[in-house]
Design a protein around this motif. Structure first.
Motif, PDB file in Angstrom:
ATOM      1  N   CYS A 168       3.503  -0.495 -14.238  1.00 18.03           N
ATOM      2  CA  CYS A 168       2.470  -1.477 -14.697  1.00 18.03           C
ATOM      3  C   CYS A 168       1.192  -1.191 -14.009  1.00 18.03           C
ATOM      4  N   CYS A 169       0.255  -0.848 -14.598  1.00 19.10           N
ATOM      5  CA  CYS A 169       0.016  -0.545 -16.052  1.00 19.10           C
ATOM      6  C   CYS A 169      -0.855   0.467 -16.320  1.00 19.10           C
ATOM      7  N   ASN A 170      -1.049   0.841 -17.434  1.00 18.67           N
ATOM      8  CA  ASN A 170      -1.935   1.962 -18.022  1.00 18.67           C
ATOM      9  C   ASN A 170      -3.087   1.254 -17.937  1.00 18.67           C
ATOM     10  N   SER A 171      -4.247   2.027 -18.516  1.00 23.71           N
ATOM     11  CA  SER A 171      -5.673   1.492 -18.646  1.00 23.71           C
ATOM     12  C   SER A 171      -5.916   0.433 -19.482  1.00 23.71           C
ATOM     13  N   LEU A 172      -6.949  -0.245 -19.680  1.00 28.05           N
ATOM     14  CA  LEU A 172      -7.276  -1.273 -20.500  1.00 28.05           C
ATOM     15  C   LEU A 172      -7.847  -0.585 -21.651  1.00 28.05           C
ATOM     16  N   GLY A 173      -7.136  -0.501 -22.825  1.00 27.01           N
ATOM     17  CA  GLY A 173      -7.402   0.337 -23.723  1.00 27.01           C
ATOM     18  C   GLY A 173      -8.828   0.250 -24.574  1.00 27.01           C
ATOM     19  N   HIS A 185      12.989  -1.243 -10.783  1.00 22.39           N
ATOM     20  CA  HIS A 185      11.600  -1.166  -9.871  1.00 22.39           C
ATOM     21  C   HIS A 185      10.411  -1.394 -10.634  1.00 22.39           C
ATOM     22  N   ILE A 186       9.602  -1.823 -10.181  1.00 26.19           N
ATOM     23  CA  ILE A 186       8.201  -1.795 -10.583  1.00 26.19           C
ATOM     24  C   ILE A 186       7.268  -0.998  -9.958  1.00 26.19           C
ATOM     25  N   ILE A 187       6.532   0.067 -10.511  1.00 23.88           N
ATOM     26  CA  ILE A 187       5.396   0.754  -9.851  1.00 23.88           C
ATOM     27  C   ILE A 187       3.995   0.194 -10.333  1.00 23.88           C
ATOM     28  N   GLY A 188       3.420  -0.046  -9.384  1.00 21.59           N
ATOM     29  CA  GLY A 188       2.119  -0.866  -9.413  1.00 21.59           C
ATOM     30  C   GLY A 188       0.822   0.182  -9.654  1.00 21.59           C
ATOM     31  N   CYS A 189       0.183  -0.102 -10.644  1.00 24.13           N
ATOM     32  CA  CYS A 189      -0.846   0.936 -10.971  1.00 24.13           C
ATOM     33  C   CYS A 189      -2.014  -0.227 -11.379  1.00 24.13           C
ATOM     34  N   GLY A 190      -3.097   0.028 -10.867  1.00 28.64           N
ATOM     35  CA  GLY A 190      -4.555  -0.417 -11.355  1.00 28.64           C
ATOM     36  C   GLY A 190      -5.248  -1.206 -10.289  1.00 28.64           C
ATOM     37  N   GLY A 191      -6.380  -0.804 -10.202  1.00 34.31           N
ATOM     38  CA  GLY A 191      -7.427  -1.204  -9.340  1.00 34.31           C
ATOM     39  C   GLY A 191      -7.292  -1.022  -7.951  1.00 34.31           C
ATOM     40  N   VAL A 192      -6.529   0.018  -7.621  1.00 36.54           N
ATOM     41  CA  VAL A 192      -6.324   0.044  -6.006  1.00 36.54           C
ATOM     42  C   VAL A 192      -7.285   0.984  -5.494  1.00 36.54           C
ATOM     43  N   GLN A 193      -8.072   0.373  -4.525  1.00 35.94           N
ATOM     44  CA  GLN A 193      -9.290   0.993  -3.874  1.00 35.94           C
ATOM     45  C   GLN A 193      -9.176   0.895  -2.571  1.00 35.94           C
ATOM     46  N   ASN A 194      -8.239  -0.113  -1.679  1.00 38.69           N
ATOM     47  CA  ASN A 194      -8.279   0.003  -0.216  1.00 38.69           C
ATOM     48  C   ASN A 194      -6.747  -0.644  -0.249  1.00 38.69           C
ATOM     49  N   GLY A 195      -6.680  -0.638   1.337  1.00 43.28           N
ATOM     50  CA  GLY A 195      -5.143  -0.967   1.858  1.00 43.28           C
ATOM     51  C   GLY A 195      -4.852  -2.236   1.181  1.00 43.28           C
ATOM     52  N   LYS A 196      -5.799  -3.309   1.030  1.00 48.81           N
ATOM     53  CA  LYS A 196      -5.511  -4.683   0.657  1.00 48.81           C
ATOM     54  C   LYS A 196      -4.789  -4.774  -0.724  1.00 48.81           C
ATOM     55  N   ASP A 197      -5.457  -3.634  -1.620  1.00 44.07           N
ATOM     56  CA  ASP A 197      -5.178  -3.633  -2.965  1.00 44.07           C
ATOM     57  C   ASP A 197      -3.541  -3.270  -3.159  1.00 44.07           C
ATOM     58  N   VAL A 198      -3.286  -2.163  -2.229  1.00 43.89           N
ATOM     59  CA  VAL A 198      -1.916  -1.609  -1.900  1.00 43.89           C
ATOM     60  C   VAL A 198      -0.955  -2.751  -1.576  1.00 43.89           C
ATOM     61  N   PHE A 199      -1.323  -3.716  -0.582  1.00 45.74           N
ATOM     62  CA  PHE A 199      -0.672  -4.693  -0.200  1.00 45.74           C
ATOM     63  C   PHE A 199      -0.402  -5.666  -1.171  1.00 45.74           C
ATOM     64  N   GLU A 200      -1.451  -5.986  -1.953  1.00 46.55           N
ATOM     65  CA  GLU A 200      -1.267  -7.201  -3.080  1.00 46.55           C
ATOM     66  C   GLU A 200      -0.323  -6.643  -4.120  1.00 46.55           C
ATOM     67  N   HIS A 201      -0.345  -5.287  -4.476  1.00 43.88           N
ATOM     68  CA  HIS A 201       0.793  -4.910  -5.382  1.00 43.88           C
ATOM     69  C   HIS A 201       2.216  -5.111  -4.994  1.00 43.88           C
ATOM     70  N   ILE A 202       2.358  -4.792  -3.804  1.00 42.25           N
ATOM     71  CA  ILE A 202       3.577  -4.734  -3.094  1.00 42.25           C
ATOM     72  C   ILE A 202       4.015  -6.358  -2.868  1.00 42.25           C
ATOM     73  N   LEU A 203       2.956  -7.063  -2.775  1.00 43.01           N
ATOM     74  CA  LEU A 203       3.352  -8.535  -2.370  1.00 43.01           C
ATOM     75  C   LEU A 203       3.765  -9.162  -3.936  1.00 43.01           C
TER      76      LEU A 203
END
Ligand code: DHB
Length: 315
Positions: free
Chosen positions: A196-201, A248-266
């Motif tokens: 979740c998820c592909n680009s905004l089409g 399982h959910i795999i996060g995808c979208g808007g990850v630019q820094n470690g905080k973004d990775v943290f937020e996807h996992i949260l």
């Protein structure tokens, strides 16, 4: 305190949750080799079809940046350039010390059945992400937006492909759509992960100075990635992590820094993919994201990802 970024994922230990999003730096074997040598925890191929494809005419990717050079987002309409499924199947036979996902995006149901039928017989093909959300093929709708077609597709492919399967979803925007889609996915036990998820089409980026679109295919329409999509991506990760608790959910979208990775996992992600920012920054981004994630975990006193995965608080 020692930090461990490992995740158990479908019987494998993945040392870092961070890797590339399909489409970025993953068409050719040298690109895949570079991902394999980087500090990414896994790698995924470009979505493949039965036949080799050159893709759409260029320019077909454009980076939006602000005056300070900070990336805002991207627009792409690559049109599935790929080496063919047989090439990526051959790549899966190469020795590697991290998991390889193969992204599959046949041009129609018949192609997906052909590809997955062959992959089912090949023990070297272990992790497949079936793409139900490519927005860039002229005349082809995104399967994920037609629930009837999507269920039919999943019914047919799971009859042929018996191994654990993942699906790459388009972004959804409506609570009823989250629920209806989740009910379909929960009918299929072999669907083990949702990306979740592909680009905004089909967004449109334009340049007011030249009064022109910025990419050539489809008169400038293309998939939007980068920070524009992060709130939508987090919503999709969190909604499906609640509605499909056995997957399982795999996060995808808007990850630019470690905080973004943290937020996807949260929000519930087991693993996190990086697309637009990897395209801009190159492979060293994996070192930076890893360091930044570890720094946040240190400050918060978390030692493992499961200390905070899915533990988003509500007001
Ligand atoms: C392409 C873009 C996508 O978002 C996708 O899921 C598959 C392929 C492309 O244009 O190549």
């Amino acid at each position: 305190m020692s930090i461990n970024l490992g995740t158990r994922f479908l019987g494998k230990l993945i040392k870092s949750p961070i890797y590339n999003a399909s489409g970025v730096h993953c068409v050719t074997f040298p690109q895949l080799d570079e991902l394999a040598m980087s500090s990414a925890g896994a790698l995924i191929t470009k979505s493949c079809t039965v036949n080799y494809r050159d893709g759409n005419p260029k320019p077909r990717y454009y980076d939006m940046v602000n005056e300070e050079g900070k990336q805002l987002g991207s627009i792409n309409s690559s049109g599935l350039p790929n080496l063919s499924y047989k090439a990526y199947q051959e790549y899966a036979h190469k020795k590697r010390d991290k998991p390889l996902f193969i992204s599959v995006s046949g041009m129609n149901l018949g192609e997906n059945l052909q590809i997955l039928g062959e992959f089912n017989e090949d023990p070297y093909v272990e992790l497949v992400e079936l793409n139900l959300s490519c927005p860039n093929i002229v005349g082809k709708p995104q399967t994920g937006y037609c629930f009837e077609d999507m269920e039919k597709m999943l019914n047919e492919v799971t009859k042929i492909y018996k191994k654990p399967l993942g699906i790459k979803l388009p972004p959804y925007f409506d609570m009823v759509h989250f629920k209806t889609a989740a009910e379909i996915f929960n009918k299929f036990q072999t669907i083990r992960f949702l990306t979740c998820c592909n680009s905004l089409g089909n967004g449109l980026v334009i340049d007011s100075e030249s009064e022109s679109v910025v990419i050539k295919p489809k008169n400038g329409f293309g998939g939007i990635g980068g920070i524009y999509i992060k709130p939508t991506a987090l919503a999709n990760v969190h909604a499906f992590s609640k509605l499909c608790p056995d997957k399982h959910i795999i996060g995808c979208g808007g990850v630019q820094n470690g905080k973004d990775v943290f937020e996807h996992i949260l929000c519930g992600a087991s693993l996190v993919q990086v697309g637009s920012a990897l395209y801009r920054e190159g492979l060293s981004i994996f070192d930076r994201l890893t360091e930044e994630l570890e720094e946040i975990m240190t400050i918060k006193g978390y030692e493992t990802l499961s200390d905070f995965r899915g533990k988003l608080k509500y007001l």
